[in-house]
Design a protein around this motif. Structure first.
Motif, PDB file in Angstrom:
ATOM      1  N   SER A 238       7.009  -4.769 -53.125  1.00 48.80           N
ATOM      2  CA  SER A 238       8.313  -5.324 -53.513  1.00 48.80           C
ATOM      3  C   SER A 238       9.227  -4.275 -54.126  1.00 48.80           C
ATOM      4  N   LEU A 239       8.668  -3.119 -54.496  1.00 51.96           N
ATOM      5  CA  LEU A 239       9.379  -2.013 -55.155  1.00 51.96           C
ATOM      6  C   LEU A 239       9.854  -2.378 -56.550  1.00 51.96           C
ATOM      7  N   THR A 240       9.350  -3.473 -57.098  1.00 50.04           N
ATOM      8  CA  THR A 240       9.709  -3.891 -58.455  1.00 50.04           C
ATOM      9  C   THR A 240       8.458  -3.927 -59.315  1.00 50.04           C
ATOM     10  N   GLY A 241       8.661  -3.840 -60.639  1.00 50.77           N
ATOM     11  CA  GLY A 241       7.535  -3.978 -61.551  1.00 50.77           C
ATOM     12  C   GLY A 241       6.921  -2.685 -62.013  1.00 50.77           C
ATOM     13  N   GLY A 242       7.529  -1.561 -61.643  1.00 50.60           N
ATOM     14  CA  GLY A 242       7.029  -0.279 -62.121  1.00 50.60           C
ATOM     15  C   GLY A 242       6.669   0.658 -60.993  1.00 50.60           C
ATOM     16  N   VAL A 243       6.546   1.949 -61.332  1.00 48.22           N
ATOM     17  CA  VAL A 243       6.191   2.981 -60.359  1.00 48.22           C
ATOM     18  C   VAL A 243       5.528   4.129 -61.114  1.00 48.22           C
ATOM     19  N   TYR A 244       4.511   4.710 -60.503  1.00 49.95           N
ATOM     20  CA  TYR A 244       3.846   5.888 -61.060  1.00 49.95           C
ATOM     21  C   TYR A 244       3.873   7.025 -60.038  1.00 49.95           C
ATOM     22  N   ILE A 245       4.035   8.257 -60.511  1.00 48.35           N
ATOM     23  CA  ILE A 245       3.593   9.421 -59.765  1.00 48.35           C
ATOM     24  C   ILE A 245       2.164   9.677 -60.191  1.00 48.35           C
ATOM     25  N   GLU A 246       1.244   9.685 -59.230  1.00 48.42           N
ATOM     26  CA  GLU A 246      -0.183   9.725 -59.503  1.00 48.42           C
ATOM     27  C   GLU A 246      -0.800  11.053 -59.086  1.00 48.42           C
ATOM     28  N   LEU A 247      -1.919  11.394 -59.743  1.00 46.48           N
ATOM     29  CA  LEU A 247      -2.681  12.573 -59.376  1.00 46.48           C
ATOM     30  C   LEU A 247      -4.095  12.156 -59.002  1.00 46.48           C
ATOM     31  N   TYR A 248      -4.531  12.591 -57.814  1.00 44.99           N
ATOM     32  CA  TYR A 248      -5.897  12.395 -57.337  1.00 44.99           C
ATOM     33  C   TYR A 248      -6.510  13.760 -57.053  1.00 44.99           C
ATOM     34  N   ALA A 249      -7.840  13.828 -57.027  1.00 49.16           N
ATOM     35  CA  ALA A 249      -8.532  15.089 -56.788  1.00 49.16           C
ATOM     36  C   ALA A 249      -9.693  14.874 -55.831  1.00 49.16           C
ATOM     37  N   SER A 250     -10.018  15.940 -55.098  1.00 49.86           N
ATOM     38  CA  SER A 250     -11.177  15.949 -54.206  1.00 49.86           C
ATOM     39  C   SER A 250     -12.009  17.190 -54.486  1.00 49.86           C
TER      40      SER A 250
END
Length: 387
Positions: free
Chosen positions: A140-152
């Motif tokens: 919905s593009l509503t309710g918040g947003v994060y830039i996330e970091l993942y690792a391998s």
């Protein structure tokens, strides 16, 4: 750039559209470990939504295999993710290898993936381990947003959540005043990991460019400005940064939307954390037409293949032209040479220097040719390094 409809793109930024505005016939699959252009290796599903695909990003592993990821607008459910496709033949063919999936929000990994290899041991990870940043937001593009970091730790076979880099209250759309964040770009500097991104959260600016840093991957600093303008509606966006080894300088490219109509600009600095203290320069080709690139730039530096004196070449791409822009180490504003490379333009076409059977090459990553979203397949190209 931003999440919005095709109609909005056409209305707001007509100059950043690719010259490839129609559906194209796929080229034959190239031979392994050869040079080629416009090699479509992924077609979106028939029920894919919005742009189908956008924003391709690449990485090369030590065994010379290639990884490619992109925004993938598959119909939901299940939640969208950032697919990881792998090539073991120099980019001629790719197979579905893994994916960066949302493990914490229940939203999906939706926008602007970025892949990075750690050049040193850092934050509990070894040199050579992989990081992936991207934007997680609800459908919905509503309710918040994060830039996330993942690792391998296993060469992209599996991915694990590491930390939230930044948070915005949303909605994740380009309307001024909405607290959206976009377009992460990772780089190590002085034993810190830097994440540059586009930021709509400051009420004084429609959008500005900022960065945050971390010394251990788990927690991140407050934001520091890199580019902002006094005019509220001016929107710098889409940071990329390259290190110029020969001069120990850094160059940042970005699009300057608003009063500058999304023309490509760049900044130079001896310290990549202090771009805000330097002045932006419009990138203009030195050909007789004075070619002006628009939208979604990407910049890299590489040693010049024509000499051994340590000097290099800057290579810049934009969303509006198939050509690339070539310059020397000093990024002289009058010396941007316009070079035909034979690769379709695309939304945020990415660049990477890779090794193919011991030879240095330039890899293009195309996700979304923009003219017709029904044609937005993922393509790549491999050519000799232009200079």
């Amino acid at each position: 750039m931003y999440y919005l409809s095709l109609a909005s793109i056409l209305l707001l930024t007509p100059n950043i559209l690719s010259t490839s505005a129609q559906c194209v016939t796929p080229n034959p699959t190239p031979a392994a470990n050869t040079d080629f252009n416009d090699n479509i290796f992924f077609f979106p599903a028939a029920d894919a939504v919005e742009w189908k695909t956008l924003y391709a990003r690449s990485l090369q592993l030590p065994d010379e295999s290639l990884l490619m990821t992109w925004e993938n607008y598959a119909a939901e459910p299940p939640l969208v993710n950032h697919p990881i496709y792998k090539s073991t033949d120099g980019g001629a063919t790719y197979s579905n290898f893994s994916a960066v999936k949302d493990q914490v929000n229940g939203w999906g990994m939706r926008f602007q993936p970025f892949l990075y290899t750690l050049p040193q041991a850092f934050g509990g990870y070894a040199a050579g381990d992989l990081l992936a940043a991207g934007v997680s937001a609800p459908e919905s593009l509503t309710g918040g947003v994060y830039i996330e970091l993942y690792a391998s730790t296993d060469s992209a076979e599996t991915w694990n959540f590491v930390s939230h880099i930044a948070y915005g209250a949303g909605p994740e759309i380009i309307t001024s005043g909405d607290e959206a964040i976009w377009e992460p770009f990772l780089m190590m500097y002085n034993n810190e990991l830097v994440c540059y991104f586009s930021d709509q959260r400051d009420p004084a600016h429609s959008q500005k460019l900022v960065h945050v840093t971390t010394t251990g991957l788990k927690t991140w600093s407050s934001t520091i400005e890199d580019v902002s303008y006094y005019t509220y509606d001016d929107r710098p966006g889409m940071t990329t940064v390259a290190y110029i080894e020969s001069t120990d300088q850094y160059i940042m490219t970005y699009e300057y939307c608003g009063s500058a109509n999304c023309t490509v600009h760049y900044k130079m600095s001896s310290n990549p954390l202090l771009f805000n203290s330097t002045t932006g320069i419009a990138l203009v080709g030195n050909d007789t037409a004075g070619t002006v690139p628009y939208g979604s730039p990407y910049i890299i530096w590489t040693p010049n293949p024509s000499n051994t004196n340590g000097s290099g070449v800057l290579i810049a791409s934009s969303g509006s032209t198939e050509q690339v822009f070539i310059n020397g180490d000093g990024a002289d504003p009058t010396e941007w040479k316009v070079v035909d490379v034979g690769q379709w333009s695309a939304y945020s076409r990415s660049l990477r220097i890779i090794t193919v059977e011991g030879n240095k090459k330039l890899l293009f990553g195309n996700g979304g040719n923009m003219g017709n979203p029904d044609c937005n397949s993922v393509a790549n190209g491999v050519i000799d390094i232009p200079y």
